[in-house]
Each structure stands twice: as structure tokens, then as C-alpha cells.
Design a protein around this motif. Structure first.
Motif, PDB file in Angstrom:
ATOM      1  N   ASN A  50       0.834  -1.154   0.082  1.00 48.89           N
ATOM      2  CA  ASN A  50      -0.072  -0.051   0.105  1.00 48.89           C
ATOM      3  C   ASN A  50       0.948   1.183  -0.103  1.00 48.89           C
ATOM      4  O   ASN A  50       0.291   2.257  -0.677  1.00 48.89           O
ATOM      5  CB  ASN A  50      -0.980   0.118   1.309  1.00 48.89           C
ATOM      6  N   TYR A  51       1.964   1.189   0.906  1.00 44.01           N
ATOM      7  CA  TYR A  51       2.648   2.419   0.907  1.00 44.01           C
ATOM      8  C   TYR A  51       3.407   2.917  -0.426  1.00 44.01           C
ATOM      9  O   TYR A  51       3.004   4.189  -0.868  1.00 44.01           O
ATOM     10  CB  TYR A  51       3.711   2.336   1.964  1.00 44.01           C
ATOM     11  N   GLN A  52       3.826   1.749  -1.178  1.00 43.29           N
ATOM     12  CA  GLN A  52       4.398   2.247  -2.488  1.00 43.29           C
ATOM     13  C   GLN A  52       3.415   2.751  -3.565  1.00 43.29           C
ATOM     14  O   GLN A  52       3.688   3.430  -4.361  1.00 43.29           O
ATOM     15  CB  GLN A  52       5.417   1.140  -2.958  1.00 43.29           C
ATOM     16  N   THR A  53       2.316   1.637  -3.535  1.00 46.12           N
ATOM     17  CA  THR A  53       1.374   1.732  -4.664  1.00 46.12           C
ATOM     18  C   THR A  53       0.639   3.206  -4.572  1.00 46.12           C
ATOM     19  O   THR A  53       0.127   3.854  -5.556  1.00 46.12           O
ATOM     20  CB  THR A  53       0.530   0.862  -4.940  1.00 46.12           C
ATOM     21  N   GLU A  54       0.411   3.550  -3.502  1.00 50.58           N
ATOM     22  CA  GLU A  54      -0.277   5.023  -2.946  1.00 50.58           C
ATOM     23  C   GLU A  54       0.376   6.122  -3.644  1.00 50.58           C
ATOM     24  O   GLU A  54      -0.231   7.128  -4.060  1.00 50.58           O
ATOM     25  CB  GLU A  54      -0.795   5.069  -1.655  1.00 50.58           C
ATOM     26  N   LEU A  55       1.882   6.009  -3.331  1.00 45.61           N
ATOM     27  CA  LEU A  55       2.673   7.239  -4.019  1.00 45.61           C
ATOM     28  C   LEU A  55       3.138   6.959  -5.533  1.00 45.61           C
ATOM     29  O   LEU A  55       3.152   7.920  -6.238  1.00 45.61           O
ATOM     30  CB  LEU A  55       3.828   7.285  -3.254  1.00 45.61           C
ATOM     31  N   PRO A 104       1.638   4.205  -8.277  1.00 46.85           N
ATOM     32  CA  PRO A 104       0.842   3.089  -8.628  1.00 46.85           C
ATOM     33  C   PRO A 104       1.474   1.874  -9.470  1.00 46.85           C
ATOM     34  O   PRO A 104       1.196   0.738  -9.301  1.00 46.85           O
ATOM     35  CB  PRO A 104      -0.261   3.513  -9.377  1.00 46.85           C
ATOM     36  N   ASP A 105       2.586   2.241 -10.200  1.00 52.09           N
ATOM     37  CA  ASP A 105       3.222   1.307 -11.095  1.00 52.09           C
ATOM     38  C   ASP A 105       4.380   0.298 -10.378  1.00 52.09           C
ATOM     39  O   ASP A 105       5.137  -0.148 -11.135  1.00 52.09           O
ATOM     40  CB  ASP A 105       3.845   1.985 -12.424  1.00 52.09           C
ATOM     41  N   TYR A 106       4.461   0.746  -8.977  1.00 57.05           N
ATOM     42  CA  TYR A 106       5.345   0.206  -8.290  1.00 57.05           C
ATOM     43  C   TYR A 106       5.660  -1.400  -8.538  1.00 57.05           C
ATOM     44  O   TYR A 106       4.611  -2.275  -8.425  1.00 57.05           O
ATOM     45  CB  TYR A 106       5.501   0.427  -6.843  1.00 57.05           C
ATOM     46  N   ARG A 107       6.616  -1.858  -9.156  1.00 53.02           N
ATOM     47  CA  ARG A 107       6.732  -3.319  -9.295  1.00 53.02           C
ATOM     48  C   ARG A 107       5.742  -3.916 -10.005  1.00 53.02           C
ATOM     49  O   ARG A 107       5.241  -5.284  -9.925  1.00 53.02           O
ATOM     50  CB  ARG A 107       7.250  -4.056  -8.258  1.00 53.02           C
ATOM     51  N   LYS A 108       5.141  -3.153 -10.878  1.00 53.96           N
ATOM     52  CA  LYS A 108       3.652  -3.586 -11.432  1.00 53.96           C
ATOM     53  C   LYS A 108       3.633  -4.947 -11.958  1.00 53.96           C
ATOM     54  O   LYS A 108       2.830  -5.747 -11.972  1.00 53.96           O
ATOM     55  CB  LYS A 108       2.874  -2.539 -12.206  1.00 53.96           C
ATOM     56  N   THR A 109       4.856  -5.307 -13.056  1.00 50.97           N
ATOM     57  CA  THR A 109       4.911  -6.567 -13.681  1.00 50.97           C
ATOM     58  C   THR A 109       5.128  -7.667 -12.797  1.00 50.97           C
ATOM     59  O   THR A 109       4.369  -8.542 -13.039  1.00 50.97           O
ATOM     60  CB  THR A 109       6.036  -6.395 -14.587  1.00 50.97           C
ATOM     61  N   TRP A 110       5.619  -7.558 -11.498  1.00 51.53           N
ATOM     62  CA  TRP A 110       5.816  -8.488 -10.903  1.00 51.53           C
ATOM     63  C   TRP A 110       4.788  -8.963 -10.145  1.00 51.53           C
ATOM     64  O   TRP A 110       4.160 -10.203 -10.087  1.00 51.53           O
ATOM     65  CB  TRP A 110       6.949  -8.394  -9.758  1.00 51.53           C
ATOM     66  N   TYR A 111       4.105  -8.018  -9.574  1.00 49.85           N
ATOM     67  CA  TYR A 111       3.003  -8.005  -8.558  1.00 49.85           C
ATOM     68  C   TYR A 111       1.742  -8.588  -9.755  1.00 49.85           C
ATOM     69  O   TYR A 111       0.812  -9.254  -9.291  1.00 49.85           O
ATOM     70  CB  TYR A 111       2.527  -6.865  -8.074  1.00 49.85           C
ATOM     71  N   ILE A 121      12.009  -1.196 -10.586  1.00 48.54           N
ATOM     72  CA  ILE A 121      10.348  -0.927  -9.957  1.00 48.54           C
ATOM     73  C   ILE A 121       9.532  -0.293 -10.978  1.00 48.54           C
ATOM     74  O   ILE A 121       8.337   0.044 -10.625  1.00 48.54           O
ATOM     75  CB  ILE A 121      10.527  -0.100  -8.596  1.00 48.54           C
ATOM     76  N   GLY A 122       9.857  -0.270 -12.103  1.00 46.22           N
ATOM     77  CA  GLY A 122       8.938   0.374 -13.244  1.00 46.22           C
ATOM     78  C   GLY A 122       8.863   1.823 -13.276  1.00 46.22           C
ATOM     79  O   GLY A 122       7.821   2.321 -13.843  1.00 46.22           O
ATOM     80  N   MET A 123       9.824   2.407 -12.599  1.00 48.00           N
ATOM     81  CA  MET A 123       9.719   3.881 -12.522  1.00 48.00           C
ATOM     82  C   MET A 123      10.820   4.525 -13.891  1.00 48.00           C
ATOM     83  O   MET A 123      11.835   4.282 -13.820  1.00 48.00           O
ATOM     84  CB  MET A 123      10.326   4.515 -11.542  1.00 48.00           C
ATOM     85  N   VAL A 177       9.227   6.723  -2.357  1.00 38.81           N
ATOM     86  CA  VAL A 177       9.156   5.167  -2.815  1.00 38.81           C
ATOM     87  C   VAL A 177      10.537   4.673  -3.027  1.00 38.81           C
ATOM     88  O   VAL A 177      10.501   3.374  -2.461  1.00 38.81           O
ATOM     89  CB  VAL A 177       8.277   5.184  -4.163  1.00 38.81           C
ATOM     90  N   LEU A 178      11.356   5.346  -3.395  1.00 39.92           N
ATOM     91  CA  LEU A 178      12.820   4.676  -3.561  1.00 39.92           C
ATOM     92  C   LEU A 178      13.610   4.759  -2.381  1.00 39.92           C
ATOM     93  O   LEU A 178      14.370   3.727  -2.177  1.00 39.92           O
ATOM     94  CB  LEU A 178      13.423   5.995  -4.651  1.00 39.92           C
TER      95      LEU A 178
END
Length: 387
Positions: free
Chosen positions: A99-104, A106-113, A244-246, A307-308
Motif C-alpha cells: 500500500n505504501y508504495q502503490t499509493e505514491l 501506482p506502477d511500483y513493481r507492477k509487472t511482478w505483482y 521498480i517500473g519507474m 518510494v525509492l
């Protein structure tokens, strides 16, 4: 197929010898922090999906559990018999979007998740298999000496790793991070190094090679000696972090370009790792051409930084989440129970691979192991060490 794909995470002892030669580890105890995704990612490759889906799911689960744990045993044996180090192993696997990362972002490690999402149209079967496998591994781990699965319960794997490394008393140990994600390189220091697995081309990132073998590996750009690990989140904030997809920001053309911009500012101590993100942005807004608008607070870039920077995300861990992670630090060592599990595996299946209990329990003292396995030990003198 599963055994082959997961087994490729084992680095040959001869290669590891070359990697560790010259790396001085004064501490007697080493903690190996294992990023589960660095072992599991190969089974999610699209080219292998059709072959995996042709196999019964119970067989895949069995093979993942045995193969994954035996990879851990491979590295335990190396730490004990080649480096003469007692050790603990912490395995990190969080299957929920944090939640912490994706709220800031949304694409945080999106491919993996997405691949771990049980509703994914292509991966849902494999995702469920992996979830079940990791539950088994988490259940088995306490019965080995010093192996723990840290279920993040929604806490990002690398945030959980940072939290565990910086827990009280852990500074007395040497920490080895097994991961292919560059985000973890910001943790590297005098008692932390990272193993990057590329089979025979594997390498170790140390305090002296954070940039050279980290985000600048294979690039002509070099970082100034004054560019520290603490400054990596600043570099990624502007230059992007593909792990992390950034994507890069409009103020820099990637990480190499960002490092080039920051090198002279770091040398002159205009920019330091201890600065706040707000001070950093204002400073480069004054010093770098085309960045004047950074003198005014830029929330999007500040969010990217939060996030980083793992210290910031670790500070956001709730007491309940922290307690849940520490719940997994349990020892229920049972040699006879483990042998019974192997007996049952041998009886119900034709698998040629069982749990390598001997390797998996290699965490005891140097003197005890020397009596058991005298022929395998490399003299510390060969590494230029003294015990």
C-alpha cells in the motif's frame, strides 16, 4: 522443468570463490537475505508456461518447494564450508501490492505483482501454485536451523529487508543480499554486500563498487568517489529506476546522465546523501541549467523519492506489520521430522531430488563443521583472511 528453472539460481562454488576472494568479512556470523523473486522469476517466463501447465499442479508445488529450499541449502553449505561462517537465512516473499508504495507510485513493481495476481488471465494458475509453494516453504522453514520466511503481509520485500538489517543487534553481523533488484544497493555498506546472480557471470556489489557494479554496470559513465549509497534515491528520483517500473523524469536522460550531473556537486559537497529531498531539489534547481522549476516544491518528485528511499518506507511500517514479520522468526528444529518428510516424498513420488537436510542445516559453529566436513574447508589464508 521446475527443478531446472529454479536450480539455475545456484552459482557454482568455483565462481563464488572468485567473487569472495578479496572481500574481507571480519564477522563470524553472516545473515543471508534472499529475495524470493530472484529465485522464482524464471518460472514465470512466457516461453515455458505451456510446458509447466502440462504438469499436475501438485507436482509443480512439490518441485518448487524442494528446489527452492535446496538452493538455500547450496548457499548455506558455501557459507559454512568455504567461508567458515555461521549463518542465518531470511527469505522475503510478499505477494500483495504494498500500500505504501502503490499509493505514491501506482506502477511500483507492477509487472511482478501482476504475475502474482491470482486473477491474471495468463498467470493465475501458476500464481496460485507459487502462493501454495511459499506457504509450504514458510511452514517447513522453522524446522531447519536459522531459516526464516519473512511474509511481508503487504510490506514490500526490500522495505522488510531494510527493516531487518537495521534491527537492534544486527549490526554485529555481516549481511549478504541475494537479489537482482538495484533498489537494494542503497543498503550496501561496510557490513553489507549484494550477490547479483548471472550464473557464471555473477558478481558481488560491495561498498567500493556500489555504482560501478550497480546502476552503472556495463556503462562508460563513472561515479565520483563522493557519490554514496545514500544518494542513490536522488539519482533514481531524476533518472528513473527500471527495476521498480519507474521511468526517468523530464529533468534527466536516465541514471547515467543523472550521475554525470551530480558528480561535480557531490565533489564540492553541494549535494550530500544526508539532505532532505526538498533541499536536494532546491539545490539542483539553483545549480543545474534547465532545472530552475525545482526550486519550488515538486510533490511528484518528492513522492518518487519516498518510494525509492527504503529508510522512508521502513519508517512507515506499522507496529502490527512489524510484529507480523517478527512472528516468523521461530525455531522448531526437528531433524527426525525432516527425515520423515523426505521418506514420505520418496514413497509417494518418483522424484530424484529430496530435501537436502544436511546442507539446509549448515549453520553451526566452525569447529563443529570442521570435524564433520574437513576435506571441504578452504583455508582462510587462501582468501587472505584470518579467523
Amino acid at each position: 522443468m521446475v527443478r531446472y528453472l529454479i536450480g539455475r539460481s545456484r552459482i557454482k562454488f568455483a565462481v563464488l570463490d572468485d567473487l569472495f576472494r578479496g572481500l574481507y568479512i571480519p564477522q563470524r556470523r553472516v545473515t543471508l537475505h534472499v529475495d524470493a523473486s530472484a529465485i522464482l522469476y524464471r518460472i514465470f517466463r512466457e516461453k515455458d508456461l505451456s510446458m509447466l501447465y502440462a504438469v499436475d499442479t501438485n507436482v509443480i508445488i512439490r518441485d518448487i518447494v524442494i528446489s527452492f529450499l535446496n538452493v538455500i541449502g547450496h548457499y548455506r553449505r558455501y557459507l559454512m564450508t568455504r567461508l567458515n561462517k555461521t549463518n542465518d537465512v531470511l527469505i522475503y516473499f510478499n505477494h500483495k501490492e504494498p500500500n505504501y508504495q502503490t499509493e505514491l507510485f501506482p506502477d511500483y513493481r507492477k509487472t511482478w505483482y501482476q504475475k502474482l495476481n491470482s486473477d491474471h488471465p495468463d498467470y493465475k494458475v501458476l500464481s496460485n501454485v507459487v502462493h501454495e509453494s511459499m506457504k509450504f516453504i514458510k511452514g517447513l522453514a522453522p524446522y531447519f536451523e536459522g531459516i526464516y520466511v519473512i511474509d511481508g503481509c503487504g510490506v514490500d520485500d526490500y522495505t522488510a529487508m531494510y527493516s531487518m538489517i537495521h534491527s537492534p543487534g544486527c549490526t554485529d553481523y555481516y549481511h549478504l543480499i541475494f537479489s537482482q533488484n538495484m533498489l537494494t544497493t542503497q543498503m550496501i555498506g561496510s557490513n553489507v554486500s549484494q550477490i547479483y546472480n548471472k550464473r557464471d557471470a555473477s558478481y558481488i556489489i560491495t561498498a567500493g563498487t556500489i555504482y560501478k557494479k550497480g546502476i552503472l554496470n556495463g556503462r562508460k559513465t563513472t561515479a565520483a568517489d563522493t557519490m554514496t549509497a545514500e544518494m542513490l534515491p536522488f539519482v533514481w528520483t531524476l533518472g528513473g529506476c527500471s527495476d521498480i517500473g519507474m521511468k526517468k523524469s523530464k529533468f534527466a536522460n536516465g541514471v547515467a546522465d543523472t550521475v554525470k550531473m551530480l558528480n561535480p556537486l557531490a565533489d564540492q559537497k553541494i549535494v550530500t546523501g544526508s539532505m532532505s529531498i526538498q533541499s536536494f531539489l532546491r539545490t539542483i534547481g539553483k545549480c543545474l541549467d534547465g532545472c530552475a522549476e525545482l526550486r519550488v516544491s515538486t510533490k511528484k518528485l518528492e513522492d518518487r523519492y519516498r518510494v525509492l528511499q527504503l529508510a522512508a518506507s521502513a519508517a512507515a511500517i506499522t507496529n502490527a506489520q512489524q510484529a507480523k514479520m517478527l512472528e516468523n522468526i521461530v525455531d522448531l528444529y526437528d531433524q527426525s521430522g525432516l527425515e520423515e518428510i523426505n521418506d514420505r516424498l520418496a514413497a509417494i513420488s518418483d522424484t530424484t531430488e529430496l530435501l537436502d537436510i544436511t546442507n539446509l542445516n549448515m549453520s553451526t559453529s566452525y569447529e563443529d563443521e570442521l570435524e564433520l566436513y574437513p576435506a571441504e574447508f578452504i583455508s582462510p589464508d587462501e582468501f587472505g583472511w584470518s579467523i
